[in-house]
Motif scaffolding. Structure first.
Motif, PDB file in Angstrom:
ATOM      1  N   ALA A  92       2.212  24.594 -27.525  1.00 19.81           N
ATOM      2  CA  ALA A  92       1.002  25.109 -27.743  1.00 19.81           C
ATOM      3  C   ALA A  92      -0.145  24.023 -27.543  1.00 19.81           C
ATOM      4  CB  ALA A  92       0.635  26.126 -28.704  1.00 19.81           C
ATOM      5  N   GLN A  93       0.308  22.970 -28.434  1.00 17.57           N
ATOM      6  CA  GLN A  93      -0.790  21.926 -28.851  1.00 17.57           C
ATOM      7  C   GLN A  93      -0.808  21.044 -27.403  1.00 17.57           C
ATOM      8  OE1 GLN A  93       1.406  19.915 -31.996  1.00 17.57           O
ATOM      9  NE2 GLN A  93      -0.090  20.807 -33.481  1.00 17.57           N
ATOM     10  N   ALA A  94       0.309  20.822 -26.667  1.00 18.68           N
ATOM     11  CA  ALA A  94       0.353  20.283 -25.363  1.00 18.68           C
ATOM     12  C   ALA A  94      -0.757  20.944 -24.565  1.00 18.68           C
ATOM     13  CB  ALA A  94       1.803  19.973 -24.693  1.00 18.68           C
ATOM     14  N   VAL A  95      -0.699  22.304 -24.442  1.00 16.11           N
ATOM     15  CA  VAL A  95      -1.266  23.156 -23.427  1.00 16.11           C
ATOM     16  C   VAL A  95      -2.750  22.810 -23.770  1.00 16.11           C
ATOM     17  CG1 VAL A  95      -2.023  25.547 -22.660  1.00 16.11           C
ATOM     18  CG2 VAL A  95       0.471  24.897 -23.160  1.00 16.11           C
ATOM     19  N   TYR A  96      -3.190  23.041 -25.215  1.00 17.72           N
ATOM     20  CA  TYR A  96      -4.458  22.759 -25.405  1.00 17.72           C
ATOM     21  C   TYR A  96      -5.051  21.298 -25.146  1.00 17.72           C
ATOM     22  CZ  TYR A  96      -3.321  26.259 -28.774  1.00 17.72           C
ATOM     23  OH  TYR A  96      -2.639  27.413 -29.437  1.00 17.72           O
ATOM     24  N   ALA A  97      -4.417  20.285 -25.169  1.00 15.95           N
ATOM     25  CA  ALA A  97      -4.604  18.876 -24.733  1.00 15.95           C
ATOM     26  C   ALA A  97      -4.872  19.111 -23.162  1.00 15.95           C
ATOM     27  CB  ALA A  97      -3.613  17.888 -25.061  1.00 15.95           C
ATOM     28  N   ILE A  98      -4.146  19.724 -22.288  1.00 20.02           N
ATOM     29  CA  ILE A  98      -4.128  19.844 -20.849  1.00 20.02           C
ATOM     30  C   ILE A  98      -5.432  20.350 -20.487  1.00 20.02           C
ATOM     31  CG2 ILE A  98      -3.332  20.803 -19.017  1.00 20.02           C
ATOM     32  CD1 ILE A  98      -0.389  19.822 -19.929  1.00 20.02           C
ATOM     33  N   CYS A 101      -8.909  19.427 -18.581  1.00 17.99           N
ATOM     34  CA  CYS A 101      -9.609  20.065 -17.350  1.00 17.99           C
ATOM     35  C   CYS A 101     -11.046  20.440 -17.833  1.00 17.99           C
ATOM     36  CB  CYS A 101      -8.702  21.409 -17.052  1.00 17.99           C
ATOM     37  SG  CYS A 101      -7.095  20.884 -16.584  1.00 17.99           S
ATOM     38  N   ARG A 102     -11.307  20.833 -18.875  1.00 13.88           N
ATOM     39  CA  ARG A 102     -12.698  21.357 -19.421  1.00 13.88           C
ATOM     40  C   ARG A 102     -13.427  20.206 -19.131  1.00 13.88           C
ATOM     41  NH1 ARG A 102     -14.964  25.948 -19.052  1.00 13.88           N
ATOM     42  NH2 ARG A 102     -16.744  24.870 -18.561  1.00 13.88           N
ATOM     43  N   GLU A 116      -0.268  12.750 -11.181  1.00 17.41           N
ATOM     44  CA  GLU A 116      -0.918  13.032  -9.969  1.00 17.41           C
ATOM     45  C   GLU A 116      -1.834  14.230 -10.201  1.00 17.41           C
ATOM     46  OE1 GLU A 116       0.689  13.207  -5.281  1.00 17.41           O
ATOM     47  OE2 GLU A 116       1.343  14.855  -6.722  1.00 17.41           O
ATOM     48  N   PRO A 117      -1.372  15.607 -10.769  1.00 21.40           N
ATOM     49  CA  PRO A 117      -2.127  16.770 -10.801  1.00 21.40           C
ATOM     50  C   PRO A 117      -3.494  16.520 -11.654  1.00 21.40           C
ATOM     51  CG  PRO A 117      -0.262  16.889 -12.062  1.00 21.40           C
ATOM     52  CD  PRO A 117       0.097  15.691 -11.312  1.00 21.40           C
ATOM     53  N   PHE A 118      -3.539  15.514 -12.584  1.00 24.95           N
ATOM     54  CA  PHE A 118      -4.737  15.090 -13.071  1.00 24.95           C
ATOM     55  C   PHE A 118      -5.742  14.716 -12.274  1.00 24.95           C
ATOM     56  CE2 PHE A 118      -1.554  15.676 -16.371  1.00 24.95           C
ATOM     57  CZ  PHE A 118      -2.155  16.082 -17.704  1.00 24.95           C
ATOM     58  N   TYR A 119      -5.468  13.976 -11.094  1.00 28.87           N
ATOM     59  CA  TYR A 119      -5.997  13.042 -10.443  1.00 28.87           C
ATOM     60  C   TYR A 119      -6.492  14.126  -9.330  1.00 28.87           C
ATOM     61  CZ  TYR A 119      -5.503   8.406 -11.819  1.00 28.87           C
ATOM     62  OH  TYR A 119      -5.539   7.231 -12.849  1.00 28.87           O
ATOM     63  N   ASP A 120      -5.542  14.918  -9.010  1.00 25.87           N
ATOM     64  CA  ASP A 120      -5.878  16.318  -8.239  1.00 25.87           C
ATOM     65  C   ASP A 120      -7.085  17.060  -8.802  1.00 25.87           C
ATOM     66  OD1 ASP A 120      -4.345  15.371  -6.435  1.00 25.87           O
ATOM     67  OD2 ASP A 120      -2.748  16.758  -6.672  1.00 25.87           O
ATOM     68  N   GLN A 121      -6.893  17.348 -10.105  1.00 27.56           N
ATOM     69  CA  GLN A 121      -8.106  18.221 -10.920  1.00 27.56           C
ATOM     70  C   GLN A 121      -9.399  17.739 -10.651  1.00 27.56           C
ATOM     71  OE1 GLN A 121     -10.196  20.965 -13.236  1.00 27.56           O
ATOM     72  NE2 GLN A 121      -8.208  21.177 -12.219  1.00 27.56           N
ATOM     73  N   ILE A 122      -9.569  16.130 -10.616  1.00 23.51           N
ATOM     74  CA  ILE A 122     -10.855  15.564 -10.580  1.00 23.51           C
ATOM     75  C   ILE A 122     -11.449  15.623  -9.093  1.00 23.51           C
ATOM     76  CG2 ILE A 122     -11.916  13.576 -10.511  1.00 23.51           C
ATOM     77  CD1 ILE A 122     -10.180  12.412 -12.934  1.00 23.51           C
ATOM     78  N   SER A 157      -8.715  26.090  -4.001  1.00 20.26           N
ATOM     79  CA  SER A 157      -7.939  26.578  -5.234  1.00 20.26           C
ATOM     80  C   SER A 157      -7.138  25.879  -5.780  1.00 20.26           C
ATOM     81  CB  SER A 157      -7.489  28.194  -4.839  1.00 20.26           C
ATOM     82  OG  SER A 157      -8.695  28.674  -4.425  1.00 20.26           O
ATOM     83  N   TYR A 158      -6.059  25.127  -5.070  1.00 18.95           N
ATOM     84  CA  TYR A 158      -4.943  24.284  -5.435  1.00 18.95           C
ATOM     85  C   TYR A 158      -5.737  23.161  -6.378  1.00 18.95           C
ATOM     86  CZ  TYR A 158      -2.191  20.165  -6.304  1.00 18.95           C
ATOM     87  OH  TYR A 158      -1.762  19.330  -6.779  1.00 18.95           O
ATOM     88  N   TYR A 159      -6.588  22.138  -5.803  1.00 21.87           N
ATOM     89  CA  TYR A 159      -7.063  21.117  -6.375  1.00 21.87           C
ATOM     90  C   TYR A 159      -7.854  21.679  -7.703  1.00 21.87           C
ATOM     91  CZ  TYR A 159      -6.082  18.003  -2.570  1.00 21.87           C
ATOM     92  OH  TYR A 159      -5.337  17.344  -1.592  1.00 21.87           O
ATOM     93  N   VAL A 160      -8.507  22.837  -7.918  1.00 22.71           N
ATOM     94  CA  VAL A 160      -9.363  23.111  -8.989  1.00 22.71           C
ATOM     95  C   VAL A 160      -8.399  23.834 -10.092  1.00 22.71           C
ATOM     96  CG1 VAL A 160     -11.549  22.870  -8.053  1.00 22.71           C
ATOM     97  CG2 VAL A 160     -10.322  25.188  -8.138  1.00 22.71           C
ATOM     98  N   ALA A 161      -7.481  24.540  -9.555  1.00 25.57           N
ATOM     99  CA  ALA A 161      -6.663  25.287 -10.350  1.00 25.57           C
ATOM    100  C   ALA A 161      -5.021  25.123 -10.236  1.00 25.57           C
ATOM    101  CB  ALA A 161      -6.893  26.546 -10.198  1.00 25.57           C
ATOM    102  N   GLY A 162      -4.513  25.110  -8.986  1.00 21.40           N
ATOM    103  CA  GLY A 162      -3.133  25.064  -8.764  1.00 21.40           C
ATOM    104  C   GLY A 162      -2.522  23.574  -9.350  1.00 21.40           C
TER     105      GLY A 162
END
Length: 285
Positions: A37-43, A47-48, A103-109, A131-136
């Motif tokens: 759960a803590q790991a999810v909160y950090a991710i 994203c926030r 990679e997905p962290f850079y994709d989010q940006i 949708s992939y880049y902002v959420a996938g």
């Protein structure tokens, strides 16, 4: 202060962010074992931060500057020279514990940059790429945590969930996106095929043409939810119920819109607390 206490404070900082901004995600993922759960909160906090780089700055120049700053911070993190901040300290613990991929962290940006230079998508494929880049990408970030022991590659399933959730956001927020941002996320090709015009959207007109396009995206989202749910048995046993809940709760928004006669303009469509409890109870069986 011990290192353990400091890490707990860092994760508590991240937990407050998800608790404040997404009750449904918090509701689902708080059911994970504490470490996960803590790991999810950090991710989520990362994203926030990417989201806020756009939402809390006026004008594209300021937004791009904020994203450049975040990219530089991520570059430093990649070099293990991260900024001394609760978010980055918490993420370092996550990366040390799980087999994470940057990679997905850079994709989010990249997804946030796409949002700044937004133009109405031409095709459904264009909507899904965005949708992939902002959420996938978020699905890919979470995968090493919720499928850490899997012998099966669940990447496609995780991406499907993220894309399905973003399509759900689009379907829920049609009126708000147009009213507040002047944006239409429905693909031009499908709007033209259905004979639904931007002027009708501006007038919040709900007719057969509107429903036709809305349902096209909804059915695609439901297909992707099904694709994800079919892979649930391959996820870690301690993660299966929480991720199933997150998918079912979000999917429930589509049912809410339908129950409200497709009113995505004047009504707030959401899954009620009673429905969330029902989903949680069923997922625990």
């Amino acid at each position: 202060m011990t290192a353990q206490m400091s890490a707990l404070d860092d994760f508590a900082f991240c937990e407050q962010i998800i608790k404040r901004h997404s009750k449904s995600f918090y509701y689902a993922f708080s059911k994970l074992p504490e470490e996960k759960a803590q790991a999810v909160y950090a991710i989520y906090a990362f994203c926030r931060t990417a989201d806020d780089s756009v939402d809390e700055n006026l004008g594209s120049a300021a937004q791009l500057k904020a994203l450049d700053h975040l990219t530089a911070d991520l570059d430093r993190f990649a070099e293990k020279q991260e900024v001394n901040h609760p978010l980055w300290r918490a993420l370092r613990v996550v990366f040390d514990k799980y087999e994470m991929n940057l990679e997905p962290f850079y994709d989010q940006i990249k997804g946030q940059r796409m949002d700044i230079s937004f133009s109405t998508p031409k095709t459904l494929e264009d909507v899904e790429t965005y949708s992939y880049y902002v959420a996938g990408s978020v699905g890919r970030m979470l995968l090493p945590i919720i499928a850490s022991d899997s012998d099966v590659d669940c990447t496609d399933a995780a991406v499907s969930l993220g894309v399905a959730m973003q399509l759900t956001n689009i379907l829920r927020d049609v009126g708000e996106d147009f009213r507040d941002k002047g944006r239409i996320y429905f693909p031009v090709e499908e709007l033209q095929r259905a004979g639904y015009r931007a002027s009708q959207l501006a007038n919040a007109e709900i007719n057969e043409s509107f429903i036709q396009v809305w349902e096209l995206l909804a059915r695609r989202a439901e297909f992707l939810y099904d694709e994800f749910l079919g892979c649930i048995p391959y996820f870690d046993k301690d993660s299966q119920a929480p991720v199933r809940v997150s998918a079912q709760v979000y999917r429930g928004i589509l049912g809410s819109v339908r129950q409200n006669n497709y009113d995505c303009f004047a009504k707030k469509n959401y899954v009620t607390k009673r429905e969330m409890i029902r989903i949680l109870t069923e997922s625990a069986k």
